[in-house]
Design a protein around this motif. Structure first.
Motif, PDB file in Angstrom:
ATOM      1  N   SER A 144     -79.526 -61.284 -17.630  1.00 23.26           N
ATOM      2  CA  SER A 144     -79.730 -61.117 -16.189  1.00 23.26           C
ATOM      3  C   SER A 144     -80.493 -62.340 -15.711  1.00 23.26           C
ATOM      4  CB  SER A 144     -80.504 -59.832 -15.870  1.00 23.26           C
ATOM      5  OG  SER A 144     -81.844 -59.934 -16.290  1.00 23.26           O
ATOM      6  N   MET A 167     -84.535 -61.615 -18.346  1.00 24.09           N
ATOM      7  CA  MET A 167     -84.203 -62.058 -16.989  1.00 24.09           C
ATOM      8  C   MET A 167     -84.655 -63.508 -16.817  1.00 24.09           C
ATOM      9  SD  MET A 167     -85.294 -60.531 -13.246  1.00 24.09           S
ATOM     10  CE  MET A 167     -84.375 -59.006 -13.515  1.00 24.09           C
ATOM     11  N   PHE A 174     -76.444 -59.640 -12.995  1.00 25.36           N
ATOM     12  CA  PHE A 174     -76.299 -58.990 -14.302  1.00 25.36           C
ATOM     13  C   PHE A 174     -75.045 -59.536 -14.992  1.00 25.36           C
ATOM     14  CE2 PHE A 174     -78.304 -55.529 -11.672  1.00 25.36           C
ATOM     15  CZ  PHE A 174     -79.558 -55.625 -12.236  1.00 25.36           C
ATOM     16  N   ARG A 226     -77.392 -50.691 -14.969  1.00 21.59           N
ATOM     17  CA  ARG A 226     -77.498 -51.611 -13.818  1.00 21.59           C
ATOM     18  C   ARG A 226     -77.894 -50.840 -12.558  1.00 21.59           C
ATOM     19  NH1 ARG A 226     -72.264 -53.222 -15.750  1.00 21.59           N
ATOM     20  NH2 ARG A 226     -71.288 -52.728 -13.728  1.00 21.59           N
TER      21      ARG A 226
END
Length: 521
Positions: free
Chosen positions: A418, A370, A291, A304
């Motif tokens: 991320s 991500m 992260f 998170r």
């Protein structure tokens, strides 16, 4: 029903392998053929590098010391060393008769020149920061009192001096000859002392390393990157074959001899093939979800933590690794000497708590990018499962698939929200935390920017007392879990398939090949 036509890339890969197979049989030389899933980044050790680069170049260059199988430090180009001056001066006695690939005999002057080149910022050595004011120690002086002795004086004692010199990602702090550089000081190619010389590098296709007949081997048994390096083949060809199907077809047809970093599905398939043998070795690598804690959304630790509590780590590992690895939320590898009971405490899936944290944080389904990749199937598969599990608590993760080089550049710049990522092995517990911990302002690749943790890390690098180091590592783990800068999922396993005629191959904790001591029958 129409037959499915093979992809052009797959067809080209098979054609290339067939050609290489014919070439391998054309002469009397002994050729060992293995595979890289991507090309190396350079031939300059410890600079523009990645794991593939380290693995190839480790056959060509050597340092003063190297890691043994058990991750302790052993001598390599050094015959021995002593420590004096209250732990600040290391005096290395060099082995006699060591030759560079150009035939020159290694002397203390070569060692001094090499070390000073690594410490020159223009070299862009990956590990230069370790010897800066913020690193493990500064090198104050490098001297050669005689042709077979080198003395290095640090500004402070550190338990990590020798392990850092030996780090594969530091290029093992290789001792190279000046001929590695041109008259303009620019890099040409490594003229090292290793058991193989660098051969042809045809970018995007293959890298050859050739047996160095002038190699002066150590006498101890092979262990890690030191000990005897008895080369039993004339040449090793590292073929660049990104497509795993083409690589597997090459192995089964006899066009390849060794495939490392095997995918899990391929491992299952190859188990039943009589012409193939498998090597499954626990590895120290680490796979997890990173992260960016400076991100406007993910700077909130509650979000998170909600992601961490939304996932079932064991289920992910079982699905992705199929019994070859175990779940682990610690930065320290399972089975390592400092993996204590405290390190086993991680995240337990708690959907209700995850939803509660998201509500408290005011999360309203904003997308979270991500980054992931398909070079490492276990990384991609992990990211898909994390995305699905996070979705059950209302977290909106969008996958952004990149090629590995692009992802690595984004990682080094800290330019991500991320990412699913895999780290290569670190062979000391301090280094396991060090690869994650540091100030983002000066080291943007570091994922955990916690000043207290950095101080504990510094202390762990200064002391030799095992109990005191254990206490520091346990406290760091506790804070790492609380801060959630990343979610460690598992340590890997090195999965290697070899033709039955390959003898003498042995995996070790560090997931890189060693092709000395290997024969082709």
């Amino acid at each position: 029903m129409p037959r499915r036509r093979p992809s052009p890339a797959w067809t080209v890969g098979l054609a290339a392998l067939a050609l290489w197979a014919m070439l391998g049989k054309a002469g009397a030389e002994t050729l060992l053929r293995t595979r890289l899933n991507a090309d190396i980044r350079s031939t300059d050790p410890g600079t523009n590098r990645d794991a593939n680069t380290d693995g190839v170049i480790a056959h060509v260059v050597e340092g003063l010391v190297a890691f043994r199988d058990d991750t302790s430090i052993g001598p390599m180009l050094a015959e021995s060393w002593t420590v004096s001056n209250e732990g600040k001066t290391y005096t290395f006695r060099l082995r006699h008769g060591v030759k560079f690939h150009n035939g020159a005999t290694m002397t203390a002057d070569d060692v001094v020149w090499s070390l000073k080149r690594w410490l020159d910022p223009a070299t862009q050595w990956r590990c230069l920061s370790e010897f800066s004011a913020t690193g493990i120690a500064r090198i104050e002086k490098i001297e050669a009192p005689d042709p077979h002795t080198v003395a290095i004086t640090l500004d402070q004692p550190t338990a990590l001096f020798l392990p850092t010199l030996a780090r594969p990602d530091c290029g093992q702090t290789a001792i190279i000859h000046r001929d590695s550089l041109g008259p303009d000081g620019k890099w040409i190619a490594p003229v090292g002392t290793g058991p193989f010389k660098l051969g042809e590098w045809k970018r995007g296709q293959y890298v050859d390393v050739i047996r160095f007949d002038g190699y002066a081997s150590r006498s101890e048994p092979r262990t890690g990157y030191t000990g005897a390096k008895d080369v039993k083949v004339d040449r090793v060809r590292f073929n660049v074959i990104p497509d795993s199907s083409a690589a597997k077809a090459g192995l089964l047809s006899g066009s390849l001899d060794v495939i490392m970093s095997l995918s899990i599905p391929d491992l299952e398939e190859l188990k039943s093939r009589p012409e193939v043998q498998l090597s499954i070795t626990p590895a120290l690598g680490l796979t997890g979800i990173l992260f960016q804690t400076k991100d406007p959304l993910l700077k909130d630790v509650r979000i998170r933590r909600a992601i961490a509590l939304s996932i079932d780590t064991a289920q992910i590992v079982d699905a992705v690794m199929m019994g070859t690895a175990r779940p682990n939320n610690s930065a320290l590898p399972l089975g390592g000497p400092f993996y204590s009971e405290a390190q086993s405490h991680g995240y337990t899936q708690n959907i209700a708590e995850a939803k509660k944290l998201l509500l408290e944080a005011g999360y309203r389904g904003q997308p979270i990018k991500m980054i992931t990749n398909k070079r490492y199937s276990y990384v991609f598969d992990s990211s898909v499962l994390v995305q699905a599990m996070a979705q059950t608590v209302g977290i909106n993760i969008e996958l952004d698939v990149m090629d590995w080089a692009a992802q690595l550049d984004r990682y080094n710049r800290g330019d991500y929200q991320s990412m699913a990522f895999t780290y290569s092995a670190r062979l000391d517990p301090s280094l396991s935390f060090e690869m994650l911990t540091g100030p983002k302002a000066t080291q943007p690749r570091k994922v955990w920017d916690n000043p207290e943790a950095q101080e504990m890390l510094r202390q762990s690098m200064m002391i030799d007392d095992a109990a005191k180091r254990q206490a520091l590592f346990d406290e760091m783990h506790k804070r790492f879990i609380a801060d959630v800068p990343m979610i460690v999922l598992f340590n890997g396993a090195e999965l290697t398939a070899l033709r039955k005629g390959i003898k003498g191959y042995a995996g070790w904790l560090y997931p890189q090949p060693r092709f000395w001591g290997v024969t082709v029958e």
